[in-house]
Enzyme design. Structure first.
Site, short mmCIF file in Angstrom:
data_model
loop_
_atom_site.label_atom_id
_atom_site.label_comp_id
_atom_site.label_asym_id
_atom_site.label_seq_id
_atom_site.Cartn_x
_atom_site.Cartn_y
_atom_site.Cartn_z
N ARG A 225 0.86 -1.18 0.00
CA ARG A 225 0.00 0.00 0.00
C ARG A 225 0.89 1.23 0.00
O ARG A 225 1.94 1.25 0.64
CB ARG A 225 -0.93 0.03 1.23
CG ARG A 225 -2.09 -0.97 1.18
CD ARG A 225 -3.08 -0.61 0.08
NE ARG A 225 -4.22 -1.52 0.04
CZ ARG A 225 -4.30 -2.60 -0.71
NH1 ARG A 225 -3.26 -2.96 -1.45
NH2 ARG A 225 -5.39 -3.34 -0.70
N GLU A 254 -4.63 7.13 -4.05
CA GLU A 254 -5.03 6.48 -5.30
C GLU A 254 -6.47 6.89 -5.60
O GLU A 254 -7.32 6.77 -4.73
CB GLU A 254 -4.95 4.96 -5.18
CG GLU A 254 -3.54 4.43 -5.27
CD GLU A 254 -3.49 2.90 -5.36
OE1 GLU A 254 -4.51 2.29 -5.74
OE2 GLU A 254 -2.44 2.33 -5.05
N HIS A 273 -1.87 -0.15 -10.08
CA HIS A 273 -2.46 -1.16 -9.19
C HIS A 273 -2.93 -2.37 -10.00
O HIS A 273 -4.08 -2.82 -9.87
CB HIS A 273 -3.63 -0.55 -8.40
CG HIS A 273 -3.79 -1.18 -7.05
ND1 HIS A 273 -4.03 -0.45 -5.91
CD2 HIS A 273 -3.77 -2.48 -6.65
CE1 HIS A 273 -4.14 -1.27 -4.87
NE2 HIS A 273 -3.99 -2.51 -5.30
#
Length: 315
Positions: A225, A254, A273
């Site tokens: 993350r 994000e 991602h």
């Protein structure tokens, strides 16, 4: 879920609602009173008191994704409903992404591509390339993804360094790995791959000082993350150290704002991602949920049950 997975569901249970109706929750409510089992995934409704009151016969939720934290509630746990997830299935493509990029980074591939594009010449004059043989690869944290990455690296003749609070030295010895502190891992590794879940205790865990300790031409990979890393400090060090490379599949926030500073740093390479399950890979998640449901209905032990105490270490 693909056609074969949906067929399996229909063979073991009676579908009371079209799977597509999950996109319109109001169309699901009319069926909830009959429901005993839910197959859920990313974006399913939160299991609140209101939702659960509409589903008085609910016995189990088979979640075909990773963390269940956004969906479970105190009321859910109080009703003793079983829930499982597919985090180990989702670990497979993430680990594959990591291994592919670890091997590529050991050839200084990102630097090579960048120089060819910028200089518009074929230049084989490179710094000393580590290569895969006898290289040192550091893995930070060993949850499902970190362990799968370590497993997939086993055929390659590398030296793994591990920073982990869960692995014993005896287990590390079985993997041919060395347990080290975080600073030492950054100092010694040709490639560092981050697998730490985002928790209050891990937010901002990776700092600029860690990147400054990296050996020449090393690479940092993050598929965990974005907020585990102090991103501003990463950007600062990457500008100071053009010999380093960072490959980030996750960032904070994000999505990034258009034109964000991080896009302008030549030795930071971004993917959006994509490491986790995509396309056909998602069907592995569905199959994991179906297999758990079959075990549940047969009264067998479940492989991937999540209990409330697991949430402490879950992202």
């Amino acid at each position: 879920y693909g056609p074969s997975e949906l067929q399996q569901i229909m063979e073991i249970s009676e579908l009371v609602a079209d799977p597509a109706s999950v996109r319109k929750p109001e169309t699901v409510d009319q069926y909830l009173e009959e429901v005993e089992v839910i197959f859920g995934g990313w974006g399913m409704p939160e299991l609140t008191t209101s939702f659960l009151n509409k589903a008085p016969r609910l016995r189990a939720v088979f979640f075909s994704a990773g963390t269940v934290k956004p969906y479970v509630t105190d009321e859910f746990w109080s009703r003793e409903i079983v829930i499982t997830n597919a985090h180990r299935a989702n670990a497979v493509p993430v680990a594959e992404y990591c291994v592919a990029n670890i091997l590529f980074s050991l050839k200084l591939g990102w630097r090579n591509i960048r120089e060819c594009r910028e200089k518009l010449v074929w230049n084989q004059t490179q710094p000393e390339i580590p290569g895969c043989y006898d290289a040192t690869v550091g893995l930070i944290s060993l949850g499902a993804i970190g362990r799968k990455t370590l497993e997939l690296l086993k055929p390659f003749e590398i030296k793994p360094l591990i920073y982990s609070t869960s692995m014993s030295q005896d287990e590390a010895d079985q993997w041919g790995a060395e347990l080290v502190g975080l600073d030492e891992l950054f100092q010694r590794s040709d490639v560092v791959s981050l697998h730490t879940p985002l928790l209050p205790s891990t937010t901002g865990m990776i700092r600029g000082d860690h990147f400054r300790k990296m050996r020449p031409h090393a690479t940092f990979i993050n598929t965990a993350r974005g907020a585990v890393v102090r991103q501003d400090e990463l950007i600062e060090v990457m500008r100071e150290r053009p010999d380093l490379n960072a490959l980030l599949d996750v960032v904070d926030p994000e999505p990034l704002e258009d034109g964000a500073d991080i896009f302008k740093v030549d030795n930071i390479h971004l993917t959006t991602h994509i490491a986790g399950s995509l396309g056909r890979e998602c069907r592995r998640l569905g199959q994991t949920a179906i297999d758990e449901c079959k075990r549940f209905m047969a009264g067998q032990d479940l492989w991937y049950e999540v209990v409330e105490s697991d949430l402490v270490k879950m992202a």
